[in-house]
Design a protein around this motif. Structure first.
Motif, mmCIF file in Angstrom:
data_model
loop_
_atom_site.group_PDB
_atom_site.id
_atom_site.type_symbol
_atom_site.label_atom_id
_atom_site.label_comp_id
_atom_site.label_asym_id
_atom_site.label_seq_id
_atom_site.Cartn_x
_atom_site.Cartn_y
_atom_site.Cartn_z
ATOM 1 N N SER A 1 0.922 -1.220 -0.079
ATOM 2 C CA SER A 1 -0.067 -0.057 -0.165
ATOM 3 C C SER A 1 0.926 1.081 -0.052
ATOM 4 C CB SER A 1 -1.029 0.126 1.117
ATOM 5 O OG SER A 1 -1.531 -1.231 1.150
ATOM 6 N N ALA A 2 0.697 2.206 -1.022
ATOM 7 C CA ALA A 2 1.596 3.136 -1.414
ATOM 8 C C ALA A 2 0.943 4.119 -2.334
ATOM 9 C CB ALA A 2 3.016 2.987 -1.303
ATOM 10 N N LEU A 3 2.055 5.152 -2.765
ATOM 11 C CA LEU A 3 1.770 5.842 -3.924
ATOM 12 C C LEU A 3 2.561 5.499 -5.169
ATOM 13 C CD1 LEU A 3 -0.137 8.171 -4.944
ATOM 14 C CD2 LEU A 3 1.444 9.791 -3.923
ATOM 15 N N TYR A 4 2.015 5.006 -6.159
ATOM 16 C CA TYR A 4 3.080 4.760 -7.344
ATOM 17 C C TYR A 4 2.922 5.810 -8.367
ATOM 18 C CZ TYR A 4 3.360 0.391 -4.689
ATOM 19 O OH TYR A 4 3.353 -0.490 -3.772
ATOM 20 N N PHE A 5 4.247 6.115 -8.854
ATOM 21 C CA PHE A 5 4.450 7.128 -10.006
ATOM 22 C C PHE A 5 4.979 6.333 -11.192
ATOM 23 C CE2 PHE A 5 3.017 11.029 -8.217
ATOM 24 C CZ PHE A 5 3.293 10.973 -6.806
ATOM 25 N N CYS A 6 4.272 6.624 -12.419
ATOM 26 C CA CYS A 6 5.092 6.302 -13.638
ATOM 27 C C CYS A 6 5.564 7.276 -14.090
ATOM 28 C CB CYS A 6 3.916 5.931 -14.568
ATOM 29 S SG CYS A 6 4.558 5.391 -16.255
ATOM 30 N N ALA A 7 6.881 7.166 -14.963
ATOM 31 C CA ALA A 7 7.662 8.250 -15.354
ATOM 32 C C ALA A 7 8.270 7.945 -16.559
ATOM 33 C CB ALA A 7 8.810 8.810 -14.434
ATOM 34 N N VAL A 8 8.344 8.953 -17.527
ATOM 35 C CA VAL A 8 8.934 8.629 -18.962
ATOM 36 C C VAL A 8 10.083 9.761 -19.196
ATOM 37 C CG1 VAL A 8 8.242 8.915 -21.416
ATOM 38 C CG2 VAL A 8 6.585 7.808 -19.544
ATOM 39 N N ARG A 9 11.139 9.277 -19.595
ATOM 40 C CA ARG A 9 12.034 10.324 -20.094
ATOM 41 C C ARG A 9 12.231 10.283 -21.627
ATOM 42 N NH1 ARG A 9 17.335 10.548 -21.316
ATOM 43 N NH2 ARG A 9 18.273 12.494 -20.956
ATOM 44 N N PRO A 10 11.987 11.091 -22.439
ATOM 45 C CA PRO A 10 12.294 10.792 -23.928
ATOM 46 C C PRO A 10 13.410 10.681 -24.255
ATOM 47 C CG PRO A 10 10.777 12.783 -23.450
ATOM 48 C CD PRO A 10 11.337 12.124 -22.080
ATOM 49 N N GLN A 11 13.984 10.012 -25.282
ATOM 50 C CA GLN A 11 15.467 9.805 -25.360
ATOM 51 C C GLN A 11 16.167 11.042 -25.980
ATOM 52 O OE1 GLN A 11 16.907 6.477 -27.522
ATOM 53 N NE2 GLN A 11 15.528 5.169 -26.663
ATOM 54 N N SER A 12 15.399 11.856 -26.385
ATOM 55 C CA SER A 12 15.821 13.320 -26.949
ATOM 56 C C SER A 12 15.502 14.148 -26.007
ATOM 57 C CB SER A 12 15.392 13.791 -28.161
ATOM 58 O OG SER A 12 13.935 13.856 -28.030
ATOM 59 N N GLY A 13 16.500 15.139 -25.480
ATOM 60 C CA GLY A 13 16.347 16.140 -24.680
ATOM 61 C C GLY A 13 17.111 15.919 -23.403
ATOM 62 N N GLY A 14 17.019 16.789 -22.420
ATOM 63 C CA GLY A 14 17.840 16.827 -21.188
ATOM 64 C C GLY A 14 16.944 16.138 -20.244
ATOM 65 N N TYR A 15 17.626 15.972 -18.983
ATOM 66 C CA TYR A 15 17.148 15.436 -17.851
ATOM 67 C C TYR A 15 15.787 16.081 -17.383
ATOM 68 C CZ TYR A 15 21.193 12.639 -17.673
ATOM 69 O OH TYR A 15 22.503 11.757 -17.796
ATOM 70 N N ASN A 16 15.904 17.458 -17.574
ATOM 71 C CA ASN A 16 14.470 18.060 -17.400
ATOM 72 C C ASN A 16 13.300 17.582 -17.938
ATOM 73 O OD1 ASN A 16 15.884 19.094 -19.418
ATOM 74 N ND2 ASN A 16 13.999 20.643 -19.692
#
Lengths: 114, 115
Positions: free
Chosen positions: B86-101
């Protein structure tokens, strides 16, 4: 283990006060971030820094500024706190050059502005 | 615009049953995909990631996620849920182009596992 430390976990500040949130990481990471977390909105990027004295605006920079005088420390500054800045603030870091690695997060700072 | 959608605010599961937390994304190219978990009053902890290769990725605490390119989805799964999940789950995506932001987070899904 990488450690990202947010020294203030819980703060209560008055409207108009200047607020400093401090973040320190111990793994020599070049990149550091400040996120804001609000229910139903997920994490939103406020500012990030890719090197000492370098910074870039994220998605919601208004009302915030940052300072990175040393590589390990990244500070978030609320120049004049307002009630709509009541939130959970998360600091994170990641090394450069490892594009497939994940971000390391601090434990979060809960800020209440009254 | 690039985005990540977690269509369920909350998922309720009985202990011992399988669980799925859904994530879809709208990002150009082939992104890197991540799941993070957040326990109460804590920061986010990394669970697993998909970079390339096998579409089924295994991570921490018995979790796995299935990448489906045609459906642009990256659903989190576990065969047998625990109350401690039981917790809060986050999905995250990092496009291959672009910076870490460009790391883009979903709004989060609260998982509640009942005894």
């Amino acid at each position: 283990d990488v450690k990202v430390t947010q020294s203030s976990r819980y703060l209560v500040k008055r409207t108009g006060e200047k607020v400093f949130l401090e973040c320190v990481q111990d793994m020599d990471h070049e990149n550091m971030f400040w996120y804001r977390q609000d229910p139903g909105l997920g994490l939103r990027l406020i500012y990030f820094s890719y090197d000492v004295k370098m910074k870039e605006k994220g998605d919601i920079p208004e009302g915030y500024s940052v300072s990175r005088e040393k590589k390990e420390r990244f500070s978030l500054i609320l120049e004049s706190a307002s009630t709509n800045q009541t939130s959970m603030y998360l600091c994170a870091s990641i090394p450069s050059g490892l594009v497939t690695t994940y971000i390391y997060f601090g434990e979060g700072s809960w800020l209440t502005v009254v | 615009a690039q985005s990540v959608a977690q269509p369920e605010d909350q998922v309720n599961v009985a202990e011992g049953n399988p669980l799925t937390v859904k994530c879809t994304y709208s990002v150009s190219g082939n992104p890197y995909l991540f799941w993070y978990v957040q326990y109460p009053n804590r920061g986010l902890q990394f669970l697993l990631k998909y970079i390339t290769g096998d579409n089924l990725v295994k991570g921490s605490y018995g979790f796995e996620a299935e990448f489906n390119k045609s459906q642009t989805s990256f659903h989190l799964k576990k065969p047998s849920a625990l109350v401690s999940d039981s917790a809060l789950y986050f999905c995250a995506v990092r496009p291959q182009s672009g910076g870490y932001n460009k790391l883009i987070f979903g709004a989060g899904t609260r998982l509640a596992v009942h005894p």
